[in-house]
Design an enzyme around this catalytic site. Structure first.
Site, mmCIF file in Angstrom:
data_model
loop_
_atom_site.group_PDB
_atom_site.id
_atom_site.type_symbol
_atom_site.label_atom_id
_atom_site.label_comp_id
_atom_site.label_asym_id
_atom_site.label_seq_id
_atom_site.Cartn_x
_atom_site.Cartn_y
_atom_site.Cartn_z
ATOM 1 N N THR A 38 66.881 -29.278 24.878
ATOM 2 C CA THR A 38 65.656 -30.119 24.409
ATOM 3 C C THR A 38 66.550 -31.372 24.183
ATOM 4 O OG1 THR A 38 64.404 -28.575 23.573
ATOM 5 C CG2 THR A 38 63.798 -30.802 23.248
ATOM 6 N N LYS A 79 70.768 -19.393 21.213
ATOM 7 C CA LYS A 79 69.993 -18.070 21.237
ATOM 8 C C LYS A 79 70.886 -17.053 21.971
ATOM 9 C CE LYS A 79 65.613 -16.435 20.791
ATOM 10 N NZ LYS A 79 64.634 -15.935 21.832
ATOM 11 N N ALA A 80 71.077 -15.920 21.442
ATOM 12 C CA ALA A 80 71.999 -14.741 22.405
ATOM 13 C C ALA A 80 70.981 -14.457 23.279
ATOM 14 C CB ALA A 80 72.389 -13.758 21.220
ATOM 15 N N SER A 132 81.120 -16.625 11.145
ATOM 16 C CA SER A 132 80.323 -16.011 9.788
ATOM 17 C C SER A 132 80.154 -17.014 8.613
ATOM 18 C CB SER A 132 81.285 -14.770 9.384
ATOM 19 O OG SER A 132 80.292 -14.194 8.115
ATOM 20 N N LYS A 186 83.028 -9.090 14.743
ATOM 21 C CA LYS A 186 81.476 -9.967 14.074
ATOM 22 C C LYS A 186 80.764 -8.772 13.809
ATOM 23 C CE LYS A 186 78.886 -12.598 11.961
ATOM 24 N NZ LYS A 186 77.804 -13.225 12.510
ATOM 25 N N HIS A 189 81.880 -6.513 10.956
ATOM 26 C CA HIS A 189 81.741 -7.137 9.888
ATOM 27 C C HIS A 189 80.164 -7.153 9.657
ATOM 28 C CE1 HIS A 189 81.830 -11.429 7.707
ATOM 29 N NE2 HIS A 189 80.813 -11.345 8.298
ATOM 30 N N ASN A 190 79.103 -7.441 10.307
ATOM 31 C CA ASN A 190 77.834 -7.107 9.917
ATOM 32 C C ASN A 190 77.529 -6.119 9.210
ATOM 33 O OD1 ASN A 190 77.453 -9.929 10.386
ATOM 34 N ND2 ASN A 190 76.304 -9.669 12.105
ATOM 35 N N GLU A 193 78.661 -5.709 5.920
ATOM 36 C CA GLU A 193 77.585 -6.512 5.071
ATOM 37 C C GLU A 193 76.365 -6.100 4.764
ATOM 38 O OE1 GLU A 193 77.342 -10.543 6.589
ATOM 39 O OE2 GLU A 193 76.155 -11.119 5.032
HETATM 40 P P1 2AM Z 1 66.168 -26.182 21.930
HETATM 41 O O1 2AM Z 1 66.396 -27.020 21.001
HETATM 42 O O2 2AM Z 1 66.136 -26.651 23.360
HETATM 43 O O3 2AM Z 1 65.264 -25.034 21.837
HETATM 44 C C1 2AM Z 1 68.961 -22.160 19.000
HETATM 45 O O4 2AM Z 1 67.580 -21.735 19.281
HETATM 46 C C2 2AM Z 1 69.354 -22.906 19.951
HETATM 47 O O5 2AM Z 1 69.439 -22.263 21.101
HETATM 48 C C3 2AM Z 1 68.641 -24.460 20.291
HETATM 49 O O6 2AM Z 1 69.669 -25.293 20.376
HETATM 50 C C4 2AM Z 1 67.824 -24.129 21.305
HETATM 51 O O7 2AM Z 1 67.605 -25.368 22.140
HETATM 52 C C5 2AM Z 1 68.550 -23.160 22.245
HETATM 53 N N1 2AM Z 1 68.037 -22.144 23.150
HETATM 54 C C6 2AM Z 1 67.106 -21.273 22.784
HETATM 55 N N2 2AM Z 1 66.724 -20.626 23.723
HETATM 56 C C7 2AM Z 1 67.138 -21.310 24.904
HETATM 57 C C8 2AM Z 1 67.069 -21.062 26.380
HETATM 58 N N3 2AM Z 1 66.338 -20.162 26.948
HETATM 59 N N4 2AM Z 1 67.669 -21.737 27.234
HETATM 60 C C9 2AM Z 1 68.544 -23.009 26.438
HETATM 61 N N5 2AM Z 1 68.663 -23.030 25.169
HETATM 62 C C10 2AM Z 1 68.132 -22.318 24.479
#
Ligand code: 2AM
Length: 282
Positions: A38, A79-80, A132, A186, A189-190, A193
């Protein structure tokens, strides 16, 4: 915005962890280029938290790539999961052989293994780094666990070891190993924790429900433990949490719902613990 190659590293992802790591890198003299999906958040960040710093921003990944010194260092704090794969795909046409992508999020180490392998074949040096210390750590000194393409390390060592926490002058950051080993470390580590947190919860439960201590008395016990070999951050903050009162003078901890993820596992553990205690006390 100028498109000269001025930045030492780019950070993608302007949630709190990303913002704080950028500010930390800036404090240590590195020029960081900030980007976010964004894009309006880039300007918000530059006009507020990053105002008066050397931090620069980009409104597109192409602009970001142009602003980076070679080899390009791009750190993802998103985000993962699919967000990481999406960004990698968008970055690939903008990078060249020897450039570095670092994933500083909480990815599964198996995903990092997969990404390191496939990007390695394309000449991109891929690094997965455990980070961490939470928001405070990111801002003033995290523990960093980087692993992946070892050829990236000489290009990252200075930045990573400068911004990391220090113990007796030693940085809490060193190269961990190949592939997804940074995220694997990590994860371990988690695990340690969360095991520690479970123990603390069980000690609290025992003191409160079996022994009948008040919150201040429990806090005194944790304070006491913190002066022994049990001295740790988690034991220290537990004393503070137990002592914390709401505006009516009641312990705030009792008003926090016991429903943060893993609810069933937690519930079963509590039941098991209750049964053991009942048996022990009968
Ligand atoms: P955003 O601000 O555009 O939502 C933590 O959520 C970070 O991951 C934020 O910078 C968010 O961007 C990004 N994020 C979350 N989902 C995403 C996605 N599907 N594609 C790209 N960025 C993402």
């Amino acid at each position: 915005m100028s498109t000269e190659a001025v930045a030492d590293i780019a950070v993608i992802g302007l949630a709190v962890m990303g913002q704080n790591l950028i500010l930390n890198m800036n404090d240590h003299g590195f020029v960081v280029c900030a980007f976010n999906r964004t894009v309006s958040k880039v300007d918000d960040f530059l006009e507020n938290e990053a105002k008066g710093t050397k931090i620069v921003g980009a409104h597109s990944l192409a602009e970001m790539a142009k602003k980076l010194k070679r080899p390009r260092r791009v750190m993802l704090l998103v985000k993962a999961g699919s967000a990481v794969d999406d960004f990698i795909e968008q970055l690939l046409p903008l990078l060249e052989s020897g450039d570095i992508i670092i994933d500083g999020g909480n990815s599964e180490y198996t995903d990092t293994n997969r990404r390191a392998e496939s990007l390695g074949k394309k000449g991109i040096l891929y690094v997965g780094s455990g980070v961490s210390g939470g928001e405070e750590g990111a801002r003033f000194g995290p523990s960093l666990m980087p692993g992946g393409a070892e050829a990236a390390w000489p290009h990252l060592k200075d930045i990573f070891q400068s911004i990391s926490a220090k113990v007796d002058g030693e940085p809490c950051c060193d190269w961990v190993g190949l592939g997804g080993s940074g995220h694997f470390v990590k994860m371990v580590h988690n695990g340690i924790e969360y095991g520690d947190m479970q123990l603390i919860c069980e000690a609290y439960h025992l003191m409160k429900d079996a022994v009948g201590l008040s919150h201040d008395e429990m806090a005194d016990v944790f304070d006491q433990w913190n002066k022994t070999e049990l001295d740790s951050f988690l034991v220290e903050i537990t004393a503070g949490i137990l002592r914390f009162k709401d505006e009516k003078g009641n312990a705030l901890v009792e008003q926090i719902r016991d429903t943060a993820g893993q609810v069933i596992a937690h519930f079963l553990l509590r039941q098991m613990f209750r049964k053991c205690m009942t048996r022990l006390l009968s």
